[in-house]
Motif scaffolding. Structure first.
Motif, PDB file in Angstrom:
ATOM      1  N   ARG A 128       0.828  -1.205   0.000  1.00  0.00           N
ATOM      2  CA  ARG A 128       0.000   0.000   0.000  1.00  0.00           C
ATOM      3  C   ARG A 128       0.867   1.263   0.000  1.00  0.00           C
ATOM      4  N   ALA A 129       1.961   1.232   0.758  1.00  0.00           N
ATOM      5  CA  ALA A 129       2.853   2.389   0.794  1.00  0.00           C
ATOM      6  C   ALA A 129       3.488   2.624  -0.574  1.00  0.00           C
ATOM      7  N   ASP A 132       0.929   4.230  -2.763  1.00  0.00           N
ATOM      8  CA  ASP A 132       0.783   5.647  -2.399  1.00  0.00           C
ATOM      9  C   ASP A 132       1.925   6.486  -2.965  1.00  0.00           C
ATOM     10  N   ARG A 133       3.145   5.967  -2.904  1.00  0.00           N
ATOM     11  CA  ARG A 133       4.317   6.723  -3.354  1.00  0.00           C
ATOM     12  C   ARG A 133       4.412   6.787  -4.869  1.00  0.00           C
ATOM     13  N   GLY A 162      -8.197   2.005   1.987  1.00  0.00           N
ATOM     14  CA  GLY A 162      -8.122   3.258   1.256  1.00  0.00           C
ATOM     15  C   GLY A 162      -8.723   3.085  -0.120  1.00  0.00           C
ATOM     16  N   PRO A 164      -7.467   4.020  -3.808  1.00  0.00           N
ATOM     17  CA  PRO A 164      -6.570   4.581  -4.818  1.00  0.00           C
ATOM     18  C   PRO A 164      -7.176   4.605  -6.219  1.00  0.00           C
ATOM     19  N   TYR A 172      -4.943  -2.836  -3.329  1.00  0.00           N
ATOM     20  CA  TYR A 172      -4.684  -2.053  -2.119  1.00  0.00           C
ATOM     21  C   TYR A 172      -5.368  -2.650  -0.898  1.00  0.00           C
ATOM     22  N   ARG A 224       1.226   1.709  10.207  1.00  0.00           N
ATOM     23  CA  ARG A 224       0.383   0.884   9.350  1.00  0.00           C
ATOM     24  C   ARG A 224       0.340  -0.516   9.910  1.00  0.00           C
TER      25      ARG A 224
END
Length: 225
Positions: A128-129, A132-133, A162, A164, A172, A224
Motif C-alpha cells: 500500500r505504501a 501511495d508513493r 483506502g 486509490p 490495495y 500501518r
C-alpha cells in the motif's frame, strides 16, 4: 518426461473426496502413486528445470505436496487431501511472506499461478505504501493482468484501507495477493503440452513475482498494520 495426467488421476481425486478414510486409501495407494503423484512430480521437475534455466537468479526450490493432511489440523475432515500441488519457492527459511509459483490439481479444476500466500500485515502495508508513493508500476501490472487469463485473488479486508481508484483498489485492500488461472479438468491437462502452458504462465507472472519479492527490502511503513 511429463506425458500429461490421465482421467484416472481425476477419478482418483473424486474418489478420495468421497472415501476419505485410511482403509480405502491403502487399498488404492498404488493408483495414487501411479496416477497422481508420479505425473505431478514429473511436471514439477520439468517446469522447475525450465524455470532454473530461464531465471537462475531466483534460486527456486521445488516442493511437491503430500496427500496426507497434518493430523493436528484435520478439523473434522478426513486424513487425505483431495487436491494436490507443487510450488516453486525460495528455501523454507526464507519464503514466509514471499511469493511462490504453484500448480494445483483438484477433482473439478486445475490451477496455476503465483502469490504471497502467507503475507504478513507488514508485507501488504509495504504494498500500500508503494502504491501511495508511486502507483504507476502497479497500474502497468494491473492493466496487463486485465488482458490476461489470470485473475487477482486474495482475501479482502472487511474495511477498506483506502481508495486509490478502481484499478488499484483490488490490490490495495487485500490481506494477501495471488494471481491464478483456473481451468476445467480437460484438454491440456491430459497432454504433455500442459508443461508448456504452466511454464508460459510462470513467465508471464515473472514481473509480478519480482515486484512482490522486492517489497521485502522496503522499510516497514510507520503507523500501518
Amino acid at each position: 518426461m511429463f506425458q500429461g495426467f490421465s482421467q484416472g488421476a481425476v477419478d482418483f481425486l473424486w474418489s478420495i473426496r468421497f472415501n476419505n478414510e485410511r482403509s480405502w486409501f491403502l487399498a488404492h495407494k498404488e493408483e495414487y502413486l501411479t496416477l497422481v503423484d508420479r505425473p505431478m512430480r514429473e511436471l514439477g521437475d520439468q517446469v522447475h528445470q525450465a524455470m532454473e534455466e530461464l531465471c537462475p537468479e531466483l534460486g527456486l526450490n521445488l516442493h511437491v505436496s503430500r496427500i496426507y493432511r497434518d493430523a493436528r489440523r484435520l478439523y473434522g475432515r478426513g486424513p487425505y487431501k483431495d487436491h494436490l500441488w507443487f510450488t516453486l519457492r525460495r528455501p523454507r527459511e526464507e519464503w514466509v511472506s514471499l511469493p511462490a509459483f504453484y500448480f494445483e490439481i483438484a477433482p473439478e479444476y486445475y490451477s496455476f499461478g503465483m502469490g504471497c500466500y502467507d503475507a504478513t500485515p507488514a508485507t501488504v502495508a509495504k504494498l500500500r505504501a508503494r502504491i501511495d508513493r508511486d502507483p504507476k508500476p502497479v497500474e502497468q501490472l494491473a492493466r496487463k493482468l486485465e488482458k490476461s487469463p489470470f485473475q487477482l485473488e486474495g482475501e479482502l479486508y472487511k474495511r477498506p484501507k483506502g481508495d486509490p481508484g478502481p484499478l488499484l483498489a483490488p490490490w490495495y485492500n487485500r490481506k494477501s495477493i495471488s494471481f491464478a488461472r483456473d481451468e476445467n479438468c480437460e484438454g491440456l491437462l491430459f497432454q504433455p503440452e500442459l508443461a508448456d502452458q504452466v511454464l508460459e504462465g510462470f513467465r508471464f507472472l515473472k514481473p509480478y513475482y519480482d515486484y512482490m519479492l522486492s517489497l521485502a527490502g522496503d522499510p516497514a511503513p510507520e503507523g500501518r498494520e
